[in-house]
Write a protein that holds these residues in place. Structure first.
Motif, short mmCIF file in Angstrom:
data_model
loop_
_atom_site.label_atom_id
_atom_site.label_comp_id
_atom_site.label_asym_id
_atom_site.label_seq_id
_atom_site.Cartn_x
_atom_site.Cartn_y
_atom_site.Cartn_z
N ALA A 1 0.92 -1.07 -0.09
CA ALA A 1 -0.13 0.09 -0.10
C ALA A 1 0.98 1.33 -0.05
O ALA A 1 1.94 1.23 0.70
N VAL A 2 0.43 2.17 -1.06
CA VAL A 2 1.46 3.29 -0.98
C VAL A 2 0.63 4.64 -0.66
O VAL A 2 1.37 5.52 -0.34
N ALA A 3 -0.64 4.67 -0.79
CA ALA A 3 -1.49 5.96 -0.79
C ALA A 3 -2.87 5.60 -0.37
O ALA A 3 -3.36 4.60 -1.15
N ASP A 4 -3.56 6.36 0.46
CA ASP A 4 -4.90 6.39 0.52
C ASP A 4 -5.63 7.10 -0.65
O ASP A 4 -5.23 8.39 -0.50
N LEU A 5 -6.45 7.00 -1.32
CA LEU A 5 -7.07 7.73 -2.27
C LEU A 5 -8.43 8.09 -1.94
O LEU A 5 -8.76 8.98 -2.63
N GLY A 6 -8.96 7.89 -0.71
CA GLY A 6 -10.49 8.09 -0.63
C GLY A 6 -11.32 7.03 -0.37
O GLY A 6 -11.07 5.83 -0.41
N GLU A 7 -12.49 7.52 0.21
CA GLU A 7 -13.54 6.56 0.49
C GLU A 7 -14.90 6.98 0.13
O GLU A 7 -15.02 8.33 -0.17
N ARG A 8 -16.04 6.14 -0.05
CA ARG A 8 -17.41 6.52 -0.40
C ARG A 8 -18.24 5.37 -0.05
O ARG A 8 -17.75 4.17 0.18
N VAL A 9 -19.42 5.58 -0.21
CA VAL A 9 -20.34 4.60 -0.03
C VAL A 9 -20.72 4.17 -1.63
O VAL A 9 -21.09 5.03 -2.27
N HIS A 10 -20.28 3.25 -2.09
CA HIS A 10 -20.49 2.66 -3.47
C HIS A 10 -21.88 2.69 -4.26
O HIS A 10 -22.84 2.11 -3.39
N PRO A 11 -21.91 3.59 -5.03
CA PRO A 11 -23.49 3.81 -5.54
C PRO A 11 -24.23 2.50 -6.05
O PRO A 11 -25.46 2.52 -5.92
N GLY A 12 -23.50 1.49 -6.43
CA GLY A 12 -24.04 0.26 -7.03
C GLY A 12 -24.32 -0.66 -6.08
O GLY A 12 -25.26 -1.73 -6.04
N THR A 13 -23.33 -0.67 -4.82
CA THR A 13 -23.60 -1.75 -3.96
C THR A 13 -24.04 -1.21 -2.50
O THR A 13 -24.48 -2.22 -1.74
N GLY A 14 -23.89 0.08 -2.27
CA GLY A 14 -24.37 0.41 -1.00
C GLY A 14 -23.27 0.26 0.03
O GLY A 14 -23.55 0.43 1.33
N ARG A 15 -21.97 -0.48 -0.28
CA ARG A 15 -21.17 -0.67 0.62
C ARG A 15 -20.16 0.50 0.66
O ARG A 15 -19.75 1.01 -0.06
N ARG A 16 -19.72 0.76 2.04
CA ARG A 16 -18.52 1.45 2.23
C ARG A 16 -17.25 0.96 1.76
O ARG A 16 -16.77 -0.12 1.92
N ILE A 17 -16.55 1.76 0.70
CA ILE A 17 -15.40 1.45 0.02
C ILE A 17 -14.27 2.65 0.26
O ILE A 17 -14.41 3.66 0.34
N VAL A 18 -12.90 2.00 0.76
CA VAL A 18 -11.87 2.65 0.93
C VAL A 18 -11.11 2.21 -0.17
O VAL A 18 -10.69 1.16 -0.43
N TYR A 19 -10.37 3.37 -0.87
CA TYR A 19 -9.53 3.02 -2.20
C TYR A 19 -8.03 3.16 -1.86
O TYR A 19 -7.52 4.43 -1.25
N VAL A 20 -7.30 2.36 -1.97
CA VAL A 20 -5.77 2.20 -1.66
C VAL A 20 -4.88 2.18 -2.72
O VAL A 20 -5.13 0.91 -3.42
N ALA A 21 -4.02 3.16 -3.21
CA ALA A 21 -3.15 2.70 -4.12
C ALA A 21 -2.10 1.70 -3.62
O ALA A 21 -1.50 2.02 -2.42
N CYS A 22 -1.73 0.87 -4.55
CA CYS A 22 -0.64 -0.30 -4.28
C CYS A 22 0.31 -0.47 -5.43
O CYS A 22 -0.16 -0.11 -6.47
N ARG A 23 1.50 -0.93 -4.92
CA ARG A 23 2.35 -1.23 -6.15
C ARG A 23 2.52 -2.76 -5.93
O ARG A 23 2.62 -3.37 -4.77
N VAL A 24 2.93 -3.23 -7.00
CA VAL A 24 3.24 -4.91 -7.05
C VAL A 24 4.78 -5.04 -6.68
O VAL A 24 5.66 -4.28 -6.92
N LEU A 25 4.91 -5.97 -5.69
CA LEU A 25 6.23 -6.40 -5.04
C LEU A 25 6.55 -7.62 -5.90
O LEU A 25 7.78 -7.95 -6.17
N ALA A 26 5.61 -8.59 -6.09
CA ALA A 26 6.07 -9.91 -6.49
C ALA A 26 4.70 -10.51 -7.08
O ALA A 26 3.76 -10.17 -6.47
#
Length: 128
Positions: free
Chosen positions: A55-80
């Protein structure tokens, strides 16, 4: 949700069972007890795609309009690893897509902070 970017492409998964009309999505799932959103994104990326990410950065969060679930978006980079459907009961397919291709997989578009992150991160080339 893990926003996994590598070599100018975004990792998407095709869910084995659509959720709220969504077929293609970012790797992700529920945050377990005692876990942070970043830890959950890293764990879910591994469980669903077989990729070890950081995980490299937090991008934000919202309640997803299609599912109604709380979503937190996290930028990630591949290690392996190499992306694959690591949990076939949850994930039917994986795809690495360019910024221009995202709309073919996610017709409603991405969460604006995720879109902005991708636009800042990627240099759009001939296929981008």
């Amino acid at each position: 949700m893990a926003v996994v970017v590598a070599t100018g492409r975004l990792l998407l998964i095709r869910r084995a069972v659509p959720e709220g009309g969504l077929l293609w999505a970012l790797p992700g799932g529920s945050v377990e007890a005692g876990e942070t959103a970043r830890q959950a994104a890293v764990r879910e990326a591994l469980e669903e795609t077989g990729l070890r990410v950081e995980a490299v950065a937090d991008l934000g969060e919202r309640v997803h309009p299609g599912t109604g679930r709380r979503i937190v978006y996290v930028a990630c980079r591949v290690l392996a690893g190499e992306a694959r459907p690591a949990s076939p009961r949850e994930v039917a397919e994986v795809a690495w897509v360019t910024l221009r291709e995202v709309v073919q997989y996610v017709p409603r578009g991405l969460f604006p902070p995720v879109q902005a992150y991708l636009e800042q991160t990627w240099t759009i080339g001939p296929d981008g």
